[in-house]
Structures are given as structure tokens and as C-alpha cells.
Design an enzyme around this catalytic site. Structure first.
Site, PDB file in Angstrom:
ATOM      1  N   SER A   6       1.003  -1.263   0.113  1.00  0.00           N
ATOM      2  CA  SER A   6       0.051   0.035   0.127  1.00  0.00           C
ATOM      3  C   SER A   6       0.978   1.229   0.043  1.00  0.00           C
ATOM      4  O   SER A   6       2.201   1.130   0.242  1.00  0.00           O
ATOM      5  CB  SER A   6      -1.041   0.031   1.248  1.00  0.00           C
ATOM      6  OG  SER A   6      -0.055  -0.057   2.346  1.00  0.00           O
ATOM      7  N   GLU A   8       1.320   5.398   0.870  1.00  0.00           N
ATOM      8  CA  GLU A   8       0.716   6.745   1.612  1.00  0.00           C
ATOM      9  C   GLU A   8       1.150   7.862   0.781  1.00  0.00           C
ATOM     10  O   GLU A   8       2.293   8.126   0.391  1.00  0.00           O
ATOM     11  CB  GLU A   8       1.256   6.882   3.007  1.00  0.00           C
ATOM     12  CG  GLU A   8       0.732   8.122   3.693  1.00  0.00           C
ATOM     13  CD  GLU A   8       1.127   7.973   5.000  1.00  0.00           C
ATOM     14  OE1 GLU A   8       0.732   7.079   5.875  1.00  0.00           O
ATOM     15  OE2 GLU A   8       2.007   8.823   5.653  1.00  0.00           O
ATOM     16  N   HIS A  68      -6.861   9.515   6.360  1.00  0.00           N
ATOM     17  CA  HIS A  68      -6.229   9.802   7.695  1.00  0.00           C
ATOM     18  C   HIS A  68      -7.283  10.843   8.349  1.00  0.00           C
ATOM     19  O   HIS A  68      -7.576  11.695   7.640  1.00  0.00           O
ATOM     20  CB  HIS A  68      -4.693  10.363   7.577  1.00  0.00           C
ATOM     21  CG  HIS A  68      -3.867   9.353   7.128  1.00  0.00           C
ATOM     22  ND1 HIS A  68      -2.647   9.135   7.720  1.00  0.00           N
ATOM     23  CD2 HIS A  68      -3.983   8.410   6.158  1.00  0.00           C
ATOM     24  CE1 HIS A  68      -1.978   8.304   7.163  1.00  0.00           C
ATOM     25  NE2 HIS A  68      -2.700   7.733   6.145  1.00  0.00           N
ATOM     26  N   GLY A  99      -3.084  12.581  16.422  1.00  0.00           N
ATOM     27  CA  GLY A  99      -2.496  13.672  15.803  1.00  0.00           C
ATOM     28  C   GLY A  99      -1.561  14.666  16.726  1.00  0.00           C
ATOM     29  O   GLY A  99      -1.489  14.314  17.996  1.00  0.00           O
ATOM     30  N   ASP A 100      -0.951  15.501  16.068  1.00  0.00           N
ATOM     31  CA  ASP A 100       0.091  16.414  16.862  1.00  0.00           C
ATOM     32  C   ASP A 100      -0.348  17.794  16.709  1.00  0.00           C
ATOM     33  O   ASP A 100      -1.050  18.175  15.897  1.00  0.00           O
ATOM     34  CB  ASP A 100       1.620  16.234  16.276  1.00  0.00           C
ATOM     35  CG  ASP A 100       2.124  15.004  16.676  1.00  0.00           C
ATOM     36  OD1 ASP A 100       1.661  14.446  17.743  1.00  0.00           O
ATOM     37  OD2 ASP A 100       2.921  14.362  15.578  1.00  0.00           O
ATOM     38  N   LYS A 157      -6.589   0.433  21.493  1.00  0.00           N
ATOM     39  CA  LYS A 157      -7.038   0.954  20.262  1.00  0.00           C
ATOM     40  C   LYS A 157      -7.580  -0.294  19.475  1.00  0.00           C
ATOM     41  O   LYS A 157      -8.733  -0.183  19.034  1.00  0.00           O
ATOM     42  CB  LYS A 157      -6.106   1.493  19.299  1.00  0.00           C
ATOM     43  CG  LYS A 157      -5.434   2.708  19.979  1.00  0.00           C
ATOM     44  CD  LYS A 157      -4.712   3.753  18.989  1.00  0.00           C
ATOM     45  CE  LYS A 157      -3.186   3.375  18.850  1.00  0.00           C
ATOM     46  NZ  LYS A 157      -2.511   4.400  18.193  1.00  0.00           N
ATOM     47  N   PHE A 208      13.016  14.904  11.415  1.00  0.00           N
ATOM     48  CA  PHE A 208      11.588  14.139  11.685  1.00  0.00           C
ATOM     49  C   PHE A 208      12.011  12.856  12.545  1.00  0.00           C
ATOM     50  O   PHE A 208      11.140  12.670  13.531  1.00  0.00           O
ATOM     51  CB  PHE A 208      10.998  13.694  10.470  1.00  0.00           C
ATOM     52  CG  PHE A 208       9.514  13.103  10.822  1.00  0.00           C
ATOM     53  CD1 PHE A 208       8.511  13.834  11.330  1.00  0.00           C
ATOM     54  CD2 PHE A 208       9.111  11.820  10.388  1.00  0.00           C
ATOM     55  CE1 PHE A 208       7.334  13.331  11.891  1.00  0.00           C
ATOM     56  CE2 PHE A 208       7.795  11.331  10.681  1.00  0.00           C
ATOM     57  CZ  PHE A 208       6.871  12.197  11.279  1.00  0.00           C
ATOM     58  N   HIS A 257       3.700  -1.072   3.776  1.00  0.00           N
ATOM     59  CA  HIS A 257       3.199   0.200   3.532  1.00  0.00           C
ATOM     60  C   HIS A 257       4.116   1.006   3.292  1.00  0.00           C
ATOM     61  O   HIS A 257       5.240   1.423   4.073  1.00  0.00           O
ATOM     62  CB  HIS A 257       2.222   0.488   4.753  1.00  0.00           C
ATOM     63  CG  HIS A 257       1.569   1.773   4.667  1.00  0.00           C
ATOM     64  ND1 HIS A 257       0.505   1.985   3.956  1.00  0.00           N
ATOM     65  CD2 HIS A 257       1.757   3.260   5.147  1.00  0.00           C
ATOM     66  CE1 HIS A 257       0.043   3.182   3.912  1.00  0.00           C
ATOM     67  NE2 HIS A 257       0.835   3.998   4.697  1.00  0.00           N
TER      68      HIS A 257
HETATM   69  P1  FAD Z   1      -1.360   7.335  19.895  1.00  0.00           P
HETATM   70  O1  FAD Z   1      -1.233   5.767  20.032  1.00  0.00           O
HETATM   71  O2  FAD Z   1      -2.705   7.913  20.393  1.00  0.00           O
HETATM   72  O3  FAD Z   1      -0.271   8.085  20.992  1.00  0.00           O
HETATM   73  C1  FAD Z   1       1.197   7.497  21.072  1.00  0.00           C
HETATM   74  C2  FAD Z   1       1.636   7.035  22.043  1.00  0.00           C
HETATM   75  O4  FAD Z   1       1.488   8.211  23.164  1.00  0.00           O
HETATM   76  C3  FAD Z   1       0.706   5.912  22.496  1.00  0.00           C
HETATM   77  O5  FAD Z   1       1.195   4.457  22.020  1.00  0.00           O
HETATM   78  C4  FAD Z   1       0.868   5.921  23.928  1.00  0.00           C
HETATM   79  O6  FAD Z   1       2.142   5.359  24.588  1.00  0.00           O
HETATM   80  C5  FAD Z   1       0.768   7.452  24.417  1.00  0.00           C
HETATM   81  N1  FAD Z   1      -0.124   8.146  24.726  1.00  0.00           N
HETATM   82  C6  FAD Z   1      -1.102   9.270  23.683  1.00  0.00           C
HETATM   83  N2  FAD Z   1      -2.213   9.291  24.562  1.00  0.00           N
HETATM   84  C7  FAD Z   1      -2.407   8.765  25.524  1.00  0.00           C
HETATM   85  C8  FAD Z   1      -3.116   8.706  26.656  1.00  0.00           C
HETATM   86  N3  FAD Z   1      -4.374   9.200  26.482  1.00  0.00           N
HETATM   87  N4  FAD Z   1      -2.934   7.878  27.634  1.00  0.00           N
HETATM   88  C9  FAD Z   1      -1.541   7.245  27.831  1.00  0.00           C
HETATM   89  N5  FAD Z   1      -0.839   7.054  26.982  1.00  0.00           N
HETATM   90  C10 FAD Z   1      -1.214   7.962  25.876  1.00  0.00           C
HETATM   91  N6  FAD Z   1      -0.213  12.824  12.302  1.00  0.00           N
HETATM   92  C11 FAD Z   1      -0.782  13.872  11.331  1.00  0.00           C
HETATM   93  O7  FAD Z   1      -1.096  14.811  12.001  1.00  0.00           O
HETATM   94  N7  FAD Z   1      -1.444  13.604  10.107  1.00  0.00           N
HETATM   95  C12 FAD Z   1      -1.392  12.267   9.699  1.00  0.00           C
HETATM   96  O8  FAD Z   1      -1.928  11.940   8.644  1.00  0.00           O
HETATM   97  C13 FAD Z   1      -0.340  11.249  10.226  1.00  0.00           C
HETATM   98  N8  FAD Z   1      -0.432   9.990   9.645  1.00  0.00           N
HETATM   99  C14 FAD Z   1       0.044   9.110  10.427  1.00  0.00           C
HETATM  100  C15 FAD Z   1       0.135   7.663   9.880  1.00  0.00           C
HETATM  101  C16 FAD Z   1       0.851   6.736  10.736  1.00  0.00           C
HETATM  102  C17 FAD Z   1       0.710   4.999  10.060  1.00  0.00           C
HETATM  103  C18 FAD Z   1       1.382   7.074  11.758  1.00  0.00           C
HETATM  104  C19 FAD Z   1       2.189   5.993  12.649  1.00  0.00           C
HETATM  105  C20 FAD Z   1       1.542   8.299  12.317  1.00  0.00           C
HETATM  106  C21 FAD Z   1       0.795   9.178  11.664  1.00  0.00           C
HETATM  107  N9  FAD Z   1       0.712  10.708  12.240  1.00  0.00           N
HETATM  108  C22 FAD Z   1       0.123  11.652  11.626  1.00  0.00           C
HETATM  109  C23 FAD Z   1       1.442  11.080  13.425  1.00  0.00           C
HETATM  110  C24 FAD Z   1       0.675  10.825  14.568  1.00  0.00           C
HETATM  111  O9  FAD Z   1      -0.442  11.828  14.581  1.00  0.00           O
HETATM  112  C25 FAD Z   1       1.675  11.333  15.724  1.00  0.00           C
HETATM  113  O10 FAD Z   1       2.692  10.219  16.040  1.00  0.00           O
HETATM  114  C26 FAD Z   1       0.938  11.519  17.015  1.00  0.00           C
HETATM  115  O11 FAD Z   1       1.681  11.839  18.147  1.00  0.00           O
HETATM  116  C27 FAD Z   1       0.236   9.961  17.807  1.00  0.00           C
HETATM  117  O12 FAD Z   1      -0.857   9.797  17.317  1.00  0.00           O
HETATM  118  P2  FAD Z   1      -1.444   8.221  17.202  1.00  0.00           P
HETATM  119  O13 FAD Z   1      -2.843   8.103  17.055  1.00  0.00           O
HETATM  120  O14 FAD Z   1      -0.693   7.487  16.361  1.00  0.00           O
HETATM  121  O15 FAD Z   1      -0.975   7.935  18.531  1.00  0.00           O
END
Ligand code: FAD
Length: 286
Positions: A6, A8, A68, A99-100, A157, A208, A257
Site C-alpha cells: 500500500s 501513503e 487519515h 495527531g500532533d 485501540k 523528523f 506500507h
Molecule cells: P497514539 O497511539 O494515540 O499515541 C502515541 C503514544 O502516546 C501511545 O502509544 C501512548 O504510549 C501515548 N499516549 C497517547 N495518548 C495517551 C493517553 N491518553 N494515555 C496514555 N498514553 C497515551 N499525524 C498527522 O497529523 N496526520 C497524519 O495524517 C498522520 N498520519 C500518520 C500515519 C501513521 C501510520 C502514523 C504511525 C502516524 C501518523 N501521524 C499523523 C502522526 C501521529 O499523529 C503522531 O505520531 C501522534 O503523536 C500520535 O498519534 P497516534 O494516534 O498514532 O498515537
């Protein structure tokens, strides 16, 4: 077994970017991707562009497209409305992410928004309208309390309704394989797909990597430092990506991917180097 792939992409910001994305898609389509995905700009900055790119690609190619979606700077209702508009357009795959914040600020949930990716996944799953992919972190995410916390959060998740995960990029096969083992030991049996980044810009990727916690092996840093020009850098990028994928495939990985960065040549050459047969004749990059 022949692996599936796949790709991205990020959404184009202007006409030149649209042509580049289209060219990337045209060059990579012969590899018959299982799906492609389109990112959502940090802080939700590309909301409309992501939507347009997702629906245009899906409509024109018939390839399943995963959109996304992040929780940043949006209420729950706004986020779910975006997801619903995808479902109405026939786009059922969502990559659900926390997200960030812009400029590296610590994550702060919108007062009426989802506070975490787990909450977003739960809400999307409750609608029954989507197939949900999530992010996974083989190396410690900067917000993880400890190394195992990423495995525990990933399990949450999946419990919330995610169906598969795509990892952050990494440079050593061992990193993914150890993570896969730790996930299995934690009872996770859903698919975890390695995210592969053929390095198109070393200066960008090294910055990054520092922000997202991906370790850079010394051999990789030295290789890019010693590469004298763009062609040598591309050859080195290709060599390390091919070696990484080769090792993953020999360890039973069935799907790759690729983070294409909208640059078709590296991904095409990588798949060719791995011996993947395109279903149609390969096109040259425009
Ligand atoms: P999460 O799993 O939600 O958080 C990452 C880690 O932080 C967790 O494993 C956990 O250890 C800790 N954590 C987070 N929240 C909590 C909580 N409430 N309690 C306890 N621990 C917590 N970013 C963008 O802006 N746009 C995109 O399109 C995008 N695409 C992506 C695609 C992929 C495949 C990946 C891997 C990342 C992508 N990102 C993108 C980056 C991502 O948004 C960031 O890495 C963000 O910091 C974490 O989001 P997440 O949902 O992946 O992580």
C-alpha cells in the site's frame, strides 16, 4: 508468498503538487496496491485538501483509499461529520489518529473534542460505518510513559474497534520484529503492517526521526553523510530500504506500507528491487 503493498500520499497544496501526486499514483498503480492512504496535515491543516484528494483518487482509480483523520483542533461532532462525509462518498477506510499540535507543542484536546486516539476509534467503531486503521510505534513514542506503554495503548485501540495498524517508520528490521513479538505476547493478533520510508530527503528525515523517536543507526547516518550527490543518496536510500524490506519479508511479513512522500521513483525502484511484478507495464516518472 508475494507480499501485498500500500502507498501513503500527502494531499497536494497547489496545481504543481496535484500533477506530482497524479504522476506518483500513475507510476505506482501497476503494483496493484491493496489500498492507498492520504495524510491529514498536522493540526488538521489539510482537512479539505485531504478530502478532495481521497475522493478524487478513489473515484478515478477504484483503488480503496484510506483517509487519515486526527483529533486535533476539532469538536467530536466535526470529526465525526468528516468521517460520515467519507462514508457517504463510499470511502470506508479511516486511519484514526490522535495527531500532533502545530509546532511541536504538547497535545491538548479541543474542549469538545476527542482526548485520545482510543476515544476516536471507539466513536468511529460505534457508527459501524468504517474500517479503522491506527498508528503503531515500534520505538517509544515521545508521549509514551515507558517502552511497553505503546504496546498497551495499541491493545486499547484494538479493543476499541481498530482492525489493523500501520507502524511509524524505522530503520532496522529487528525493531519491527521485536515489537511484533511484544504485541503478540500482549495478546494482539490483529495485523500490524510495517511502515517503510524510502528516504527522499535525508535532512528532512533525520529531523523528523529526532522528533518522533525513530533511532538512526550510525551506518545509516554515515552512509548519507558520505553520499556525494543526489544520485548517490538515492542509491543508498534504495539499498537500505531494500535490505530492510528483504529481511522483513524473510521473517513472514506479508504487507508493506510505503511512505512515498509523493515521490514515485524510489518506491517503484524499491518494489522492483524486491522482485515484485507489476500487473501492467511500468511507466517512467514524468
Ligand atoms: P497514539 O497511539 O494515540 O499515541 C502515541 C503514544 O502516546 C501511545 O502509544 C501512548 O504510549 C501515548 N499516549 C497517547 N495518548 C495517551 C493517553 N491518553 N494515555 C496514555 N498514553 C497515551 N499525524 C498527522 O497529523 N496526520 C497524519 O495524517 C498522520 N498520519 C500518520 C500515519 C501513521 C501510520 C502514523 C504511525 C502516524 C501518523 N501521524 C499523523 C502522526 C501521529 O499523529 C503522531 O505520531 C501522534 O503523536 C500520535 O498519534 P497516534 O494516534 O498514532 O498515537
Amino acid at each position: 508468498m508475494t507480499p501485498t503493498v500500500s502507498f501513503e500520499f500527502f494531499p497536494p497544496k497547489d496545481i504543481a503538487g496535484s500533477f506530482r501526486l497524479w504522476d506518483t499514483l500513475g507510476v505506482l498503480q501497476p503494483f496493484d496496491p491493496a489500498f492507498v492512504s492520504v495524510t491529514y496535515g498536522a493540526g488538521g491543516t489539510t482537512r479539505d485538501l485531504t478530502h478532495q484528494a481521497v475522493t478524487a483518487i478513489g473515484g478515478a482509480t477504484g483503488i480503496p483509499v484510506a483517509a487519515h483523520l486526527t483529533c486535533v483542533d476539532a469538536t467530536r461532532d466535526e470529526t465525526l461529520a468528516i468521517a460520515e462525509s467519507y462514508a457517504e462518498a463510499g470511502v470506508r477506510d479511516i486511519v484514526a489518529l490522535r495527531g500532533d499540535m502545530p509546532e511541536g507543542a504538547p497535545f491538548e484536546a479541543h474542549p469538545d473534542g476527542f482526548a485520545s486516539s482510543v476515544e476516536l476509534v471507539e466513536a468511529l467503531a460505534a457508527t459501524g460505518r468504517h474500517r479503522i486503521r491506527v498508528g503503531a510505534y515500534p520505538e517509544r513514542h515521545p508521549d509514551a510513559a515507558h517502552a511497553q506503554a505503546d504496546v498497551e495503548f495499541l491493545a486499547r485501540k484494538f479493543d476499541a474497534g481498530a482492525h489493523s495498524a500501520i507502524t511509524q517508520f524505522f530503520f532496522e528490521a529487528e525493531t519491527f520484529l521485536r515489537f511484533r513479538d511484544r504485541c503478540a505476547a500482549a495478546g494482539i493478533d490483529a495485523p500490524i503492517v510495517p511502515g517503510i520510508l524510502p528516504v527522499a530527503s535525508w535532512s528532512g528525515v533525520s529531523k523528523f526521526a529526532a522528533n518522533c523517536g525513530a533511532q538512526i543507526p550510525q551506518t545509516v547516518a554515515d552512509g548519507f553523510a558520505n553520499a556525494k550527490g543526489a544520485t548517490e543518496r538515492d542509491l543508498f536510500a534504495l539499498a537500505i530500504a531494500a535490505e530492510l524490506c528483504d529481511e522483513l519479508l524473510s521473517e513472514g511479513v506479508e504487507h508493506l506500507h510505503l511512505y512515498t512522500m509523493n515521490r514515485p521513483d524510489l518506491s517503484r525502484d524499491l518494489l522492483t528491487a524486491l522482485g515484485l511484478q507489476p500487473r501492467q507495464p511500468l511507466r517512467d516518472v514524468a
